[in-house]
Design a protein around this motif. Structure first.
Motif, short mmCIF file in Angstrom:
data_model
loop_
_atom_site.label_atom_id
_atom_site.label_comp_id
_atom_site.label_asym_id
_atom_site.label_seq_id
_atom_site.Cartn_x
_atom_site.Cartn_y
_atom_site.Cartn_z
N GLY A 79 53.21 4.81 -38.84
CA GLY A 79 52.54 3.92 -39.77
C GLY A 79 53.52 3.13 -40.65
N ILE A 80 52.95 2.24 -41.45
CA ILE A 80 53.79 1.35 -42.29
C ILE A 80 53.30 1.45 -43.73
N ARG B 1 63.22 -5.23 -40.80
CA ARG B 1 63.04 -3.90 -40.23
C ARG B 1 62.61 -2.96 -41.34
N SER C 100 49.11 2.76 -36.76
CA SER C 100 48.94 1.32 -36.99
C SER C 100 48.08 0.70 -35.90
P1 ADP Z 1 61.92 -3.92 -34.56
O1 ADP Z 1 60.94 -3.02 -33.90
O2 ADP Z 1 63.06 -4.31 -33.67
O3 ADP Z 1 62.40 -3.39 -35.88
P2 ADP Z 1 59.70 -5.77 -34.90
O4 ADP Z 1 59.72 -7.18 -35.34
O5 ADP Z 1 59.05 -5.46 -33.62
O6 ADP Z 1 61.21 -5.31 -34.89
O7 ADP Z 1 59.02 -4.91 -36.03
C1 ADP Z 1 59.36 -5.14 -37.39
C2 ADP Z 1 59.08 -3.87 -38.21
O8 ADP Z 1 57.68 -3.62 -38.25
C3 ADP Z 1 59.69 -2.63 -37.63
O9 ADP Z 1 61.04 -2.49 -38.01
C4 ADP Z 1 58.80 -1.55 -38.23
O10 ADP Z 1 59.18 -1.29 -39.56
C5 ADP Z 1 57.44 -2.22 -38.27
N1 ADP Z 1 56.57 -1.88 -37.12
C6 ADP Z 1 56.25 -2.68 -36.09
N2 ADP Z 1 55.39 -2.07 -35.26
C7 ADP Z 1 55.16 -0.85 -35.77
C8 ADP Z 1 54.34 0.27 -35.38
N3 ADP Z 1 53.59 0.22 -34.30
N4 ADP Z 1 54.35 1.36 -36.18
C9 ADP Z 1 55.10 1.41 -37.30
N5 ADP Z 1 55.88 0.40 -37.72
C10 ADP Z 1 55.91 -0.72 -36.98
#
Ligand code: ADP
Length: 378
Positions: free
Chosen positions: A309-310, A324, A363
């Motif tokens: 999750g975020i 990130r 998420s």
């Molecule tokens: P990366 O995965 O290379 O860091 P992304 O642009 O795909 O780059 O994702 C940006 C950020 O969003 C990630 O670093 C992460 O913090 C968050 N994120 C993306 N998808 C998810 C997910 N399914 N679950 C949790 N966090 C996510």
């Protein structure tokens, strides 16, 4: 306007005089503007190639003064234009099409080479008498040149790097097959890991190249025709299952969700980016759900995981370039570009992308594409 002129010049001859005066004034203003413009070289040439007018911009861009240029054949001042056939081409195209725009290299009086944009216009009197040509020339801003070079460099790098990566993957897959045949259980997992690292490399390279293209507004799209989203997702999942055999994917989709005039590869890129994140940021045993449906105005796709999750604080930033989350930094070494690229593609089709997430619980990423531009009902 008329009323006030009649008031100022009550008699008819005086009124005509006033009109004549205005016309002369306008012509004078127009010539002055042509003369004085500094940033653009504007000049005219007779049908036999003699320079007839030469403004200040021509002087500052090409180095020849008005006295040095007017009355001289254009070919004498710019012999390179004749040698490389550009002069003849300009004239031919301007006569055939009325106007001819192009980018070329100009050699100035002091032999400096400049990248310039030109517009050559054929000057016709009463539509049938060719009086000559006008040429407007301006330098291409350094930014435009560097953008062009960068774009060329990127596509070159893209091609040059893609080919060896594809070959390495093919050789590794061949090796994997041979090892499986020989029942070499020790080396098979190592080769599989190497294959997945090559996939990762390919993925990062693609995101990097596309991000640079987005920055200069030149991400290419190709209309690859109509796509049945349900079949498309089924096929995509089949491939994903081969790469990630230990994860569980569930697809829930309505039938016959037709998207038309879409770039299949770009659509795949968006969904794969979401799926890869769902895989990376959750445990192998937790299922990943993919759903597709439609509302009265949109087609909706969602990718849902039960992963890390975020946090609320980070939610607003995750679509930013290079962002990130702290949650991700502990898990892998991404570039923070996948969601940025996905967002760009979805926006290109007039759609929306957003996320609902709870830290520690998982998420769900949603994409909506408007029916009007992307969906045709059977
Ligand atoms: P990366 O995965 O290379 O860091 P992304 O642009 O795909 O780059 O994702 C940006 C950020 O969003 C990630 O670093 C992460 O913090 C968050 N994120 C993306 N998808 C998810 C997910 N399914 N679950 C949790 N966090 C996510």
């Amino acid at each position: 306007m008329m009323k006030s002129l009649v008031f100022l010049y009550p008699s008819a001859p005086a009124f005509l005089l006033a009109l004549q005066h205005m016309r002369n004034n306008r012509t004078e203003l127009f010539s002055l503007m042509m003369e004085e413009v500094q940033r653009y070289a504007i000049f005219t040439i007779s049908t036999n190639g003699i320079i007839t007018t030469w403004n200040k911009g021509s002087e500052s861009l090409m180095g020849y003064t008005k006295e040095e240029a007017v009355g001289k054949p254009l070919a004498t001042l710019f012999p390179e234009m004749v040698e490389n056939g550009h002069l003849q081409e300009d004239i031919k195209n301007a006569i055939e099409n009325g106007q001819y725009e192009h980018t070329t290299l100009l050699v100035t009086k002091n032999k400096q080479k400049l990248s310039v944009k030109c517009v050559v216009t054929a000057l016709w009197k009463n539509d049938n008498e060719l009086k000559g040509f006008s040429k407007i020339v301006h330098t291409i801003a350094p930014q435009e040149i560097s953008d062009k070079n960068r774009e060329e460099l990127l596509s070159l790098a893209g091609h040059e790097l893609k080919n060896p990566i594809t070959s390495i993957k093919a050789y590794l897959q061949l090796l994997e097959l041979k090892l499986i045949k020989k029942k070499d259980t020790e080396l098979v997992p190592t080769v599989s890991k190497a294959i997945s690292q090559v996939d990762k490399l390919n993925h990062l390279l693609k995101d990097m190249l596309d991000t640079s293209r987005i920055a200069i507004g030149s991400l290419p799209y190709h209309d690859t025709g109509d796509v049945y989203l349900d079949e498309f997702l089924e096929n995509l999942l089949e491939t994903i299952r081969v790469t990630y055999p230990h994860n569980k994917f569930h697809l829930h989709t309505k039938r016959h969700l037709l998207l038309y005039h879409i770039d299949r590869e770009r659509l795949e890129q968006v969904i794969i980016n979401l799926l890869r994140n769902a895989i990376q940021y959750s445990r192998e045993k937790d299922p990943i759900n993919i759903a597709a449906d439609k509302t009265s105005s949109d087609i909706l796709v969602s990718v849902s995981d039960k992963g890390i999750g975020i946090s609320k604080k980070e939610l607003k930033n995750i679509f930013d370039k290079f962002y990130r989350g702290n949650n991700a930094k502990k898990i892998n070494q991404g570039l923070g570009l996948g969601l940025h690229v996905a967002q760009e593609i979805v926006h290109h089709y007039g759609g929306k992308i957003w996320v609902e997430s709870t830290k520690g619980k998982g998420s769900t990423f949603f994409i909506s594409l408007p029916i009007q531009s992307s969906y045709r009902q059977d």
